[in-house]
Enzyme design. Sequence first.
Site, mmCIF file in Angstrom:
data_model
loop_
_atom_site.group_PDB
_atom_site.id
_atom_site.type_symbol
_atom_site.label_atom_id
_atom_site.label_comp_id
_atom_site.label_asym_id
_atom_site.label_seq_id
_atom_site.Cartn_x
_atom_site.Cartn_y
_atom_site.Cartn_z
ATOM 1 N N ASP A 1 2.249 5.038 -0.285
ATOM 2 C CA ASP A 1 1.710 6.277 0.268
ATOM 3 C C ASP A 1 1.532 7.359 -0.797
ATOM 4 O OD1 ASP A 1 1.626 5.296 2.884
ATOM 5 O OD2 ASP A 1 3.712 5.867 3.265
ATOM 6 N N ARG B 1 11.521 5.565 3.575
ATOM 7 C CA ARG B 1 11.762 7.006 3.540
ATOM 8 C C ARG B 1 12.547 7.474 4.766
ATOM 9 N NH1 ARG B 1 6.010 9.487 2.641
ATOM 10 N NH2 ARG B 1 7.185 11.431 3.033
ATOM 11 N N TYR C 1 12.340 -1.902 -2.867
ATOM 12 C CA TYR C 1 12.093 -0.491 -3.150
ATOM 13 C C TYR C 1 13.381 0.170 -3.627
ATOM 14 C CZ TYR C 1 7.477 -0.378 -0.888
ATOM 15 O OH TYR C 1 6.154 -0.576 -0.560
ATOM 16 N N ARG D 1 0.844 -1.198 0.000
ATOM 17 C CA ARG D 1 0.000 0.000 0.000
ATOM 18 C C ARG D 1 0.879 1.247 0.000
ATOM 19 N NH1 ARG D 1 -4.177 -2.025 4.748
ATOM 20 N NH2 ARG D 1 -5.081 -3.782 3.586
#
Length: 282
Positions: free
Chosen positions: A70, A215, A128, A68
């Site tokens: 952001d 992040r 990622y 999911r």
Amino acid sequence: MADAPAPASRFPDTPQPPGTRVALLVEYDGSAFCGWQSQPHAPSVQDALEAALAAVAATPVRTHCAGRTDTGVHATGQWVHFDDPVGRSAKAWVLGTNANLPGTVRVLHAQAVPVDFHARHSATARRYRYLVTDTPVAPALYRGLVTWRRGSLDAGRMHKAAQLLLGELDFSSFRAAGCQSRTPWRRVEAISVARAGPLLCVDITANAFLHHMVRNIAGALLAIGAGERDADWLERLLACRDRRQGAETAPPDGLYLVAVRYPERFALVPPSRPFLFPFPGD
């Protein structure tokens, strides 16, 4: 990790029986979306995809994703599954869905999968990439697609520090305050920082991620690369288990979900095209 499809001409055009579970590989520019998940008063990737699938099926379709993402986060290798309510071909699910999607979202591949496949729960790892540029002036053409950081960054220093994050660790210092995970423990399988011209890439693979974990890691590595923190700071930050002691959360602009790994028995398509911004080892 499967992160790209076969050419469009190879999509099978034989309809599958109604009720067939279908897996889709999806890419999107998340700049204009509130994230993957449907929200009451903001456009989401899930809403756009489900509306397009419903146009092909002529009936509502509910999807489930691998990760999911952001607000503002992108994907080149998001896997999604749904149960085909009417019996369409893979070709219809790719080409028909894309005809009803905005240009910022694309279905790259569709295939039938076993009924016990679940895009999220069947995944064994996710990968990622976080892209940063340290050019003297912020780029105009890649605005929203990469993060710009003023001042030179030392990729080698960042890479060396990042190796402290390998293994099964408590990532409490890198989780968002609102993270709902029952445990802060995650297993990072691989992490690297490499430069290709004006771009730096933080590449990280783990069994799963906490909310804002990538992040927050990127933010810490940027502080180290800029010389604001010493290379051993990450070890101390891990040990204190306190998000308040960390660096600022890096912006979402440069973050991409690039691949998801599943057990071989699901036989998802292998990668066949490079990431938009290739790096050494691709």
